[in-house]
Design a protein around this motif. Sequence first.
Motif, PDB file in Angstrom:
ATOM      1  N   LEU A   1      -0.805 -50.445  14.970  1.00  0.00           N
ATOM      2  CA  LEU A   1      -0.376 -49.105  15.361  1.00  0.00           C
ATOM      3  C   LEU A   1       0.463 -48.449  14.265  1.00  0.00           C
ATOM      4  O   LEU A   1       0.303 -47.256  13.980  1.00  0.00           O
ATOM      5  N   ALA A   2       1.329 -49.217  13.616  1.00  0.00           N
ATOM      6  CA  ALA A   2       2.138 -48.664  12.525  1.00  0.00           C
ATOM      7  C   ALA A   2       1.264 -48.276  11.334  1.00  0.00           C
ATOM      8  O   ALA A   2       1.495 -47.241  10.698  1.00  0.00           O
ATOM      9  N   LEU A   3       0.251 -49.078  11.015  1.00  0.00           N
ATOM     10  CA  LEU A   3      -0.650 -48.726   9.920  1.00  0.00           C
ATOM     11  C   LEU A   3      -1.458 -47.475  10.243  1.00  0.00           C
ATOM     12  O   LEU A   3      -1.688 -46.637   9.368  1.00  0.00           O
ATOM     13  N   ASP A   4      -1.877 -47.333  11.481  1.00  0.00           N
ATOM     14  CA  ASP A   4      -2.606 -46.131  11.877  1.00  0.00           C
ATOM     15  C   ASP A   4      -1.703 -44.899  11.808  1.00  0.00           C
ATOM     16  O   ASP A   4      -2.131 -43.833  11.359  1.00  0.00           O
ATOM     17  N   THR A   5      -0.470 -45.050  12.196  1.00  0.00           N
ATOM     18  CA  THR A   5       0.481 -43.946  12.102  1.00  0.00           C
ATOM     19  C   THR A   5       0.775 -43.594  10.645  1.00  0.00           C
ATOM     20  O   THR A   5       0.936 -42.415  10.303  1.00  0.00           O
ATOM     21  N   MET A   6       0.808 -44.602   9.789  1.00  0.00           N
ATOM     22  CA  MET A   6       0.989 -44.328   8.362  1.00  0.00           C
ATOM     23  C   MET A   6      -0.187 -43.533   7.810  1.00  0.00           C
ATOM     24  O   MET A   6       0.009 -42.628   6.990  1.00  0.00           O
ATOM     25  N   ALA A   7      -1.390 -43.846   8.253  1.00  0.00           N
ATOM     26  CA  ALA A   7      -2.565 -43.087   7.806  1.00  0.00           C
ATOM     27  C   ALA A   7      -2.464 -41.633   8.243  1.00  0.00           C
ATOM     28  O   ALA A   7      -2.779 -40.716   7.469  1.00  0.00           O
ATOM     29  N   ILE A   8      -2.006 -41.404   9.454  1.00  0.00           N
ATOM     30  CA  ILE A   8      -1.843 -40.033   9.947  1.00  0.00           C
ATOM     31  C   ILE A   8      -0.777 -39.290   9.140  1.00  0.00           C
ATOM     32  O   ILE A   8      -0.945 -38.110   8.806  1.00  0.00           O
ATOM     33  N   ASN A   9       0.302 -39.981   8.794  1.00  0.00           N
ATOM     34  CA  ASN A   9       1.346 -39.341   7.984  1.00  0.00           C
ATOM     35  C   ASN A   9       0.851 -39.010   6.582  1.00  0.00           C
ATOM     36  O   ASN A   9       1.204 -37.968   6.020  1.00  0.00           O
ATOM     37  N   VAL A  10       0.028 -39.875   6.000  1.00  0.00           N
ATOM     38  CA  VAL A  10      -0.524 -39.587   4.680  1.00  0.00           C
ATOM     39  C   VAL A  10      -1.475 -38.395   4.752  1.00  0.00           C
ATOM     40  O   VAL A  10      -1.496 -37.554   3.842  1.00  0.00           O
ATOM     41  N   ILE A  11      -2.235 -38.295   5.827  1.00  0.00           N
ATOM     42  CA  ILE A  11      -3.113 -37.132   6.024  1.00  0.00           C
ATOM     43  C   ILE A  11      -2.277 -35.846   6.080  1.00  0.00           C
ATOM     44  O   ILE A  11      -2.625 -34.835   5.468  1.00  0.00           O
ATOM     45  N   ALA A  12      -1.173 -35.906   6.799  1.00  0.00           N
ATOM     46  CA  ALA A  12      -0.298 -34.733   6.884  1.00  0.00           C
ATOM     47  C   ALA A  12       0.299 -34.384   5.521  1.00  0.00           C
ATOM     48  O   ALA A  12       0.388 -33.207   5.158  1.00  0.00           O
ATOM     49  N   LEU A  13       0.698 -35.393   4.754  1.00  0.00           N
ATOM     50  CA  LEU A  13       1.242 -35.126   3.421  1.00  0.00           C
ATOM     51  C   LEU A  13       0.204 -34.532   2.487  1.00  0.00           C
ATOM     52  O   LEU A  13       0.507 -33.630   1.697  1.00  0.00           O
ATOM     53  N   LEU A  14      -1.032 -35.023   2.556  1.00  0.00           N
ATOM     54  CA  LEU A  14      -2.096 -34.444   1.740  1.00  0.00           C
ATOM     55  C   LEU A  14      -2.356 -32.990   2.120  1.00  0.00           C
ATOM     56  O   LEU A  14      -2.566 -32.131   1.257  1.00  0.00           O
ATOM     57  N   THR A  15      -2.332 -32.707   3.400  1.00  0.00           N
ATOM     58  CA  THR A  15      -2.535 -31.331   3.857  1.00  0.00           C
ATOM     59  C   THR A  15      -1.397 -30.424   3.397  1.00  0.00           C
ATOM     60  O   THR A  15      -1.636 -29.300   2.936  1.00  0.00           O
ATOM     61  N   LEU A  16      -0.175 -30.919   3.507  1.00  0.00           N
ATOM     62  CA  LEU A  16       0.965 -30.130   3.035  1.00  0.00           C
ATOM     63  C   LEU A  16       0.890 -29.887   1.530  1.00  0.00           C
ATOM     64  O   LEU A  16       1.218 -28.791   1.050  1.00  0.00           O
TER      65      LEU A  16
ATOM     66  N   ASP B   1       0.768 -26.381  -0.429  1.00  0.00           N
ATOM     67  CA  ASP B   1       1.717 -26.090  -1.500  1.00  0.00           C
ATOM     68  C   ASP B   1       1.009 -25.655  -2.777  1.00  0.00           C
ATOM     69  O   ASP B   1       1.436 -24.706  -3.449  1.00  0.00           O
ATOM     70  N   LYS B   2      -0.072 -26.320  -3.133  1.00  0.00           N
ATOM     71  CA  LYS B   2      -0.785 -26.003  -4.368  1.00  0.00           C
ATOM     72  C   LYS B   2      -1.814 -24.888  -4.198  1.00  0.00           C
ATOM     73  O   LYS B   2      -2.285 -24.329  -5.177  1.00  0.00           O
ATOM     74  N   GLY B   3      -2.193 -24.584  -2.971  1.00  0.00           N
ATOM     75  CA  GLY B   3      -3.127 -23.495  -2.724  1.00  0.00           C
ATOM     76  C   GLY B   3      -4.565 -23.821  -3.075  1.00  0.00           C
ATOM     77  O   GLY B   3      -5.323 -22.933  -3.462  1.00  0.00           O
ATOM     78  N   THR B   4      -4.953 -25.071  -2.942  1.00  0.00           N
ATOM     79  CA  THR B   4      -6.321 -25.475  -3.233  1.00  0.00           C
ATOM     80  C   THR B   4      -6.897 -26.250  -2.051  1.00  0.00           C
ATOM     81  O   THR B   4      -6.156 -26.853  -1.279  1.00  0.00           O
ATOM     82  N   THR B   5      -8.220 -26.207  -1.931  1.00  0.00           N
ATOM     83  CA  THR B   5      -8.863 -26.886  -0.796  1.00  0.00           C
ATOM     84  C   THR B   5      -9.255 -28.323  -1.110  1.00  0.00           C
ATOM     85  O   THR B   5      -9.719 -29.026  -0.223  1.00  0.00           O
ATOM     86  N   MET B   6      -9.069 -28.755  -2.341  1.00  0.00           N
ATOM     87  CA  MET B   6      -9.452 -30.116  -2.707  1.00  0.00           C
ATOM     88  C   MET B   6      -8.662 -31.152  -1.901  1.00  0.00           C
ATOM     89  O   MET B   6      -9.200 -32.179  -1.501  1.00  0.00           O
ATOM     90  N   TYR B   7      -7.412 -30.884  -1.619  1.00  0.00           N
ATOM     91  CA  TYR B   7      -6.582 -31.829  -0.882  1.00  0.00           C
ATOM     92  C   TYR B   7      -6.959 -31.868   0.597  1.00  0.00           C
ATOM     93  O   TYR B   7      -6.760 -32.890   1.258  1.00  0.00           O
TER      94      TYR B   7
ATOM     95  N   SER C   1      -7.979 -35.219   2.539  1.00  0.00           N
ATOM     96  CA  SER C   1      -7.373 -35.639   3.804  1.00  0.00           C
ATOM     97  C   SER C   1      -8.434 -35.935   4.857  1.00  0.00           C
ATOM     98  O   SER C   1      -8.270 -36.840   5.672  1.00  0.00           O
ATOM     99  N   LEU C   2      -9.545 -35.193   4.844  1.00  0.00           N
ATOM    100  CA  LEU C   2     -10.644 -35.497   5.762  1.00  0.00           C
ATOM    101  C   LEU C   2     -11.265 -36.860   5.452  1.00  0.00           C
ATOM    102  O   LEU C   2     -11.572 -37.634   6.366  1.00  0.00           O
ATOM    103  N   MET C   3     -11.450 -37.154   4.185  1.00  0.00           N
ATOM    104  CA  MET C   3     -11.986 -38.460   3.799  1.00  0.00           C
ATOM    105  C   MET C   3     -11.030 -39.578   4.185  1.00  0.00           C
ATOM    106  O   MET C   3     -11.443 -40.624   4.689  1.00  0.00           O
ATOM    107  N   PHE C   4      -9.754 -39.367   3.982  1.00  0.00           N
ATOM    108  CA  PHE C   4      -8.760 -40.372   4.347  1.00  0.00           C
ATOM    109  C   PHE C   4      -8.717 -40.566   5.864  1.00  0.00           C
ATOM    110  O   PHE C   4      -8.530 -41.685   6.340  1.00  0.00           O
ATOM    111  N   ALA C   5      -8.924 -39.493   6.623  1.00  0.00           N
ATOM    112  CA  ALA C   5      -8.954 -39.598   8.078  1.00  0.00           C
ATOM    113  C   ALA C   5     -10.140 -40.428   8.544  1.00  0.00           C
ATOM    114  O   ALA C   5     -10.014 -41.258   9.450  1.00  0.00           O
ATOM    115  N   MET C   6     -11.288 -40.222   7.918  1.00  0.00           N
ATOM    116  CA  MET C   6     -12.464 -41.009   8.304  1.00  0.00           C
ATOM    117  C   MET C   6     -12.280 -42.481   7.974  1.00  0.00           C
ATOM    118  O   MET C   6     -12.587 -43.352   8.792  1.00  0.00           O
ATOM    119  N   VAL C   7     -11.757 -42.778   6.801  1.00  0.00           N
ATOM    120  CA  VAL C   7     -11.527 -44.166   6.419  1.00  0.00           C
ATOM    121  C   VAL C   7     -10.476 -44.802   7.323  1.00  0.00           C
ATOM    122  O   VAL C   7     -10.616 -45.962   7.750  1.00  0.00           O
TER     123      VAL C   7
END
Length: 89
Positions: A35-50, A54-60, A64-70
């Motif tokens: 559960l903690a590892l899954d929550t860490m994945a969700i937090n990394v997705i949020a950081l990538l989105t943020l 911040d940078k104004g590009t859609t690459m991130y 984040s979608l790829m990281f969510a699937m993995v």
Amino acid sequence: MIAYALFFAYGCFGLALLFCLYRVVFAPGLSDRVLALDTMAINVIALLTLFGIDKGTTMYFEASLMFAMVGFISTVAYAKFVLRGDIIE
């Protein structure tokens, strides 16, 4: 104003990652660690989105979608391993 909100969000999600890392290391059971590892994945997705905001590009956002699937696939596979003892039947 958006810069302050992004800075605050970076701090909150970074702190949440540290708390989850603590839970991964010092968890009493295997399910707590998963559960903690899954929550860490969700937090990394949020950081990538943020970071994408911040940078104004859609690459991130795509990253984040790829990281969510993995993250989802790995959580399901690990849960299946815990329940049945094997992943591939």
